[in-house]
Design an enzyme around this catalytic site. Structure first.
Site, short mmCIF file in Angstrom:
data_model
loop_
_atom_site.label_atom_id
_atom_site.label_comp_id
_atom_site.label_asym_id
_atom_site.label_seq_id
_atom_site.Cartn_x
_atom_site.Cartn_y
_atom_site.Cartn_z
N ALA A 8 0.86 -1.19 0.00
CA ALA A 8 0.00 0.00 0.00
C ALA A 8 0.89 1.23 0.00
O ALA A 8 1.63 1.46 0.95
CB ALA A 8 -0.91 -0.01 1.22
N MET A 9 0.82 2.02 -1.07
CA MET A 9 1.72 3.17 -1.24
C MET A 9 0.90 4.46 -1.26
O MET A 9 0.18 4.75 -2.21
CB MET A 9 2.53 3.00 -2.51
CG MET A 9 3.36 1.71 -2.53
SD MET A 9 4.41 1.53 -3.99
CE MET A 9 5.63 2.82 -3.69
N SER A 10 1.02 5.22 -0.18
CA SER A 10 0.23 6.45 -0.03
C SER A 10 0.80 7.62 -0.82
O SER A 10 0.13 8.61 -1.06
CB SER A 10 0.16 6.83 1.45
OG SER A 10 1.46 7.19 1.92
N GLY A 11 2.07 7.52 -1.18
CA GLY A 11 2.76 8.64 -1.79
C GLY A 11 3.73 9.29 -0.82
O GLY A 11 4.43 10.24 -1.17
N VAL A 13 6.89 8.88 2.38
CA VAL A 13 8.19 8.25 2.50
C VAL A 13 8.10 6.88 3.17
O VAL A 13 8.81 5.94 2.79
CB VAL A 13 9.18 9.17 3.27
CG1 VAL A 13 8.70 9.47 4.68
CG2 VAL A 13 10.58 8.57 3.29
N SER A 15 5.65 4.49 3.33
CA SER A 15 5.16 3.38 2.50
C SER A 15 6.10 3.08 1.35
O SER A 15 6.22 1.93 0.91
CB SER A 15 3.75 3.69 1.98
OG SER A 15 3.73 4.88 1.20
N CYS A 103 -9.80 3.41 9.66
CA CYS A 103 -9.23 3.18 8.33
C CYS A 103 -8.47 1.85 8.30
O CYS A 103 -8.59 1.08 7.34
CB CYS A 103 -8.30 4.33 7.95
SG CYS A 103 -7.64 4.22 6.28
N GLY A 127 3.50 0.99 5.63
CA GLY A 127 4.59 1.74 6.25
C GLY A 127 4.34 2.08 7.71
O GLY A 127 4.89 3.05 8.22
N CYS A 195 -6.63 12.87 7.91
CA CYS A 195 -6.22 13.19 6.54
C CYS A 195 -7.31 13.87 5.74
O CYS A 195 -7.03 14.63 4.82
CB CYS A 195 -5.75 11.92 5.83
SG CYS A 195 -7.04 10.67 5.60
#
Length: 358
Positions: A8-11, A13, A15, A103, A127, A195
């Site tokens: 899972a890549m949030s954008g 550092v 993740s 979440c 992350g 968020c």
């Protein structure tokens, strides 16, 4: 053993480095960015918030540097229903929710994990700063960034398919590692705590959705001391922004002691009235075998909050916690997470609190 891993890549550092570590460990890693808003700017103000095209592009660039496939999955409807609407309805009911817990419970380790399993992946990599040791969830070594509290809602079955590669490292070292790996997000600021409220104005966010609902602010003896525009805008232990028209007899500050959505009343009083000695938790999640009777442990009552020595035990379908020393400002809707040392034992949603005379 090589695993098929969905990162899972949030954008951000964290993740990005987590995905890089999973790939470096020899796993077959695919990156995925969760699109959590149908309008990419709706949860963003300036440089704060999440869910923008910029975040998606940062995640894609990181995946390119790592050398893994990358996709964007639309989970906006689930996120809005299970996290944002839940957040609003909890405040409307006089409780104080933690959207990060929700979440993890409903999105990352339910919707995302379920889809990943259906597609043949073995694990979801995130992350988070926490450690998994033989299926046991433990605190991350960076005390300031530890996120075991917000992961404690995950079931043992979900954790069996989770991977947290950053738990043994500090945030400062993760940023240095990202720079060494050539990841452009190395210096990207951390995301905002809530968020989807990028400007930090929770009261304004709730007012826009729940509207004006004027009502009384009363003292502990029932004396009307002020007015509010909506009881949902207050939380237990709040001191600032009360706009009281009548000063306390002793001249000391007053704090929010109770929020009643039924009568639309906010009750305020002295700080010592916030002391809580006993907590009832509902919907417990046990990450260790539940003892038959009372057992000694420690409890954390908010993210990055103080830890209290306590005695805990099953209470029907719930959890009863008796604190060795009182805690102040304990809000229903938050999580009570039990620890034995750095090991997470269980979590439950705080349903009731009580002052028990010494």
């Amino acid at each position: 053993m090589t695993l098929r891993v969905l990162a899972a890549m949030s954008g951000g550092v964290d993740s990005a480095v987590a995905a890089a570590r999973a790939a470096e460990a020899g796993h077959d890693v695919t990156g995925v960015h969760m699109a959590l808003s149908s309008n990419p700017q709706s949860y963003r103000t300036g440089a704060r918030g999440c869910c923008t095209l910029e975040d998606s592009r940062d995640a894609r660039r990181a995946a390119d540097v790592i050398g893994i496939p990358f996709y964007v999955w639309d989970l906006a409807e689930r996120f809005h229903q299970d996290v944002v609407e839940d957040f609003v309805s909890e405040y409307a009911a006089g409780r104080t929710p933690n959207p990060c817990l929700r979440c993890n419970e409903k999105i990352k380790f339910a919707a995302l994990l379920d889809r990943a399993m259906a597609l043949g992946f073995d694990a979801v990599c995130t992350g988070h700063y926490a450690r998994l040791d033989g299926g046991v969830l433990r605190r991350g070594v960076d005390e300031g960034k530890d996120q075991s509290y917000v992961l404690a809602v995950c079931t043992p079955e979900q954790l069996a398919h989770a991977m947290f590669p950053l738990g043994d490292t500090t945030k400062a070292d993760i940023r240095r590692e990202a720079e060494r790996r050539g990841l452009q997000v190395a210096d990207k600021p951390d995301s905002h705590d809530i968020c989807f409220i990028a400007d930090g104005d929770t009261r304004g966010f709730l007012a826009e959705r729940l509207g004006s609902a004027p009502g009384p602010i009363v003292d502990t003896d029932g004396t009307r001391v002020g007015e509010h525009d909506g009881a949902y805008a207050y939380t237990i232990g709040q001191r600032k922004g009360l706009r009281l028209g009548v000063p306390a007899p002793d001249g000391k500050p007053r704090y929010v002691l109770d929020i009643s959505p039924v009568t639309n009343t906010v009750t305020v009083g002295p700080r010592e009235e916030l002391d809580v000695h006993e907590i009832i938790g509902e919907r417990p999640v046990w990450l260790a075998e539940a003892p038959a009777g009372p057992f000694a442990c420690h409890v954390q009552l908010r993210a990055h909050g103080e830890v209290y020595a306590c005695t805990a035990e099953r209470d029907g379908d719930g959890l009863r916690i008796r604190l060795a020393t009182p805690a102040r400002g304990v809000a229903t809707g938050q999580a009570a997470v039990l620890y034995e040392g750095d090991r997470v034992l269980a979590s439950a949603t705080i349903a009731e609190t009580a002052r028990v005379p010494a």
